[in-house]
Scaffold this active site. Structure first.
Site, short mmCIF file in Angstrom:
data_model
loop_
_atom_site.label_atom_id
_atom_site.label_comp_id
_atom_site.label_asym_id
_atom_site.label_seq_id
_atom_site.Cartn_x
_atom_site.Cartn_y
_atom_site.Cartn_z
N ALA A 33 66.50 20.30 35.32
CA ALA A 33 67.26 21.08 34.34
C ALA A 33 68.72 21.13 34.76
O ALA A 33 69.10 20.53 35.77
CB ALA A 33 66.68 22.48 34.25
N ASN A 34 69.56 21.82 34.01
CA ASN A 34 70.97 22.02 34.41
C ASN A 34 71.37 23.46 34.12
O ASN A 34 70.57 24.24 33.61
CB ASN A 34 71.87 20.99 33.71
CG ASN A 34 71.84 21.14 32.20
OD1 ASN A 34 72.25 22.15 31.65
ND2 ASN A 34 71.33 20.12 31.52
N ASP A 35 72.60 23.80 34.44
CA ASP A 35 73.05 25.20 34.39
C ASP A 35 73.46 25.70 33.01
O ASP A 35 73.92 26.83 32.88
CB ASP A 35 74.24 25.39 35.34
CG ASP A 35 73.78 25.56 36.77
OD1 ASP A 35 72.78 26.25 36.98
OD2 ASP A 35 74.43 24.99 37.67
N SER A 36 73.30 24.86 31.98
CA SER A 36 73.75 25.29 30.65
C SER A 36 73.01 26.55 30.19
O SER A 36 71.79 26.63 30.29
CB SER A 36 73.52 24.18 29.63
OG SER A 36 73.73 24.68 28.33
N ALA A 100 74.17 20.38 26.90
CA ALA A 100 74.28 19.68 28.19
C ALA A 100 73.04 18.82 28.31
O ALA A 100 71.93 19.32 28.54
CB ALA A 100 74.38 20.69 29.32
#
Ligand code: CTP
Ligand code: CA
Length: 226
Positions: A33-36, A100
């Site tokens: 995953a990412n920080d969005s 993102a």
């Protein structure tokens, strides 16, 4: 507030927004995953809706409540987001790609939980490139359609974002230096630079994401006019 102003140019216009961070699953218990947070995309959807547009929001998982009257299409992976965009884009006047998107994913999802071996000290994860949704859209784009991308950079903001603007045939790219405090991922505020093919870059102050969204939509209105 100043951003609630119905716009004749946006009235009943179908506008597509993507938001959130896509997730790529490894196995039944893990994903990349990412920080969005999705805040920027949801703020854009809300401002568009307030100005009279017909908003479709393709959203990767977030903790946010979607704005009322927005047509929400929930997705998880990049592949699902690409499929939804491909299906929706032909009916749209504009696309704002605030999501993102994962750049790489595991080649397949393991059916069973991946176990560590008793003597294992490292794990090399094979990854393959995902589809670039904006690059795909560049090939579908009709002359009346406007596409806007975001660029998350930590250095050489203008150069990197300008390269993305060209590569993805965008009408506008909203560049943010995500290494700066209060900017980009997960923050409630943002500071951006607008880059378009025929104008010098324009930077905003550090503002709330709703205020930034209003400025992005002002830019969209100008692009719909020209
Ligand atoms: N984007 C996309 N599909 C992808 C990756 C990104 O449509 N597979 C979109 C993003 O939603 C954003 C823009 O492209 O609007 C730029 O994303 P960014 O991550 O900044 O750039 P990349 O082209 O992925 O390049 P890099 O991450 O290497 O800087
Ligand atoms: Ca990327």
């Amino acid at each position: 507030a100043h951003f609630i102003k119905p716009s004749p140019r946006l009235q009943n216009q179908p506008i597509l927004v993507t938001a959130g961070g896509t997730r790529e699953r490894l196995d039944p218990v893990r994903f990349l995953a990412n920080d969005s947070s999705g805040k920027m995309g949801y703020a854009l959807a809300q401002v568009l809706q307030q100005r009279g547009a017909q908003v479709t929001l393709i959203s990767a998982p977030t903790k946010l409540q979607p704005p009322a009257q927005v047509h929400l299409i929930p997705v998880t992976t990049t592949e699902e987001m690409a499929t939804a965009v491909k299906q929706q884009f032909p009916h749209m006047r504009a696309l704002i790609m605030a999501a993102a998107v994962a750049d790489f994913r595991p080649p397949q999802v393991a059916a069973q939980k991946i176990k560590k071996q008793p003597d294992q000290t490292t794990w090399q994860l094979p990854l393959i490139k995902t589809v670039d949704i904006l690059q795909m859209v560049a090939h579908l784009k009709q002359p009346h359609q406007v596409t806007i991308g975001f660029a998350a950079e930590t250095s050489e903001l203008i150069e990197q974002a300008t390269a993305k603007l060209r590569r993805k045939h965008l009408d506008l790219i909203v560049a943010n230096n995500v290494a700066q405090p209060g900017v980009g991922f997960n923050s409630d505020t943002n500071q951006v630079t607008f880059i378009s093919p025929h104008q010098p870059p324009k930077s905003t102050q550090l503002l709330s994401k709703t205020a930034i969204a209003a400025l992005v939509i002002d830019q969209l209105e100008m692009l719909l006019q020209s």
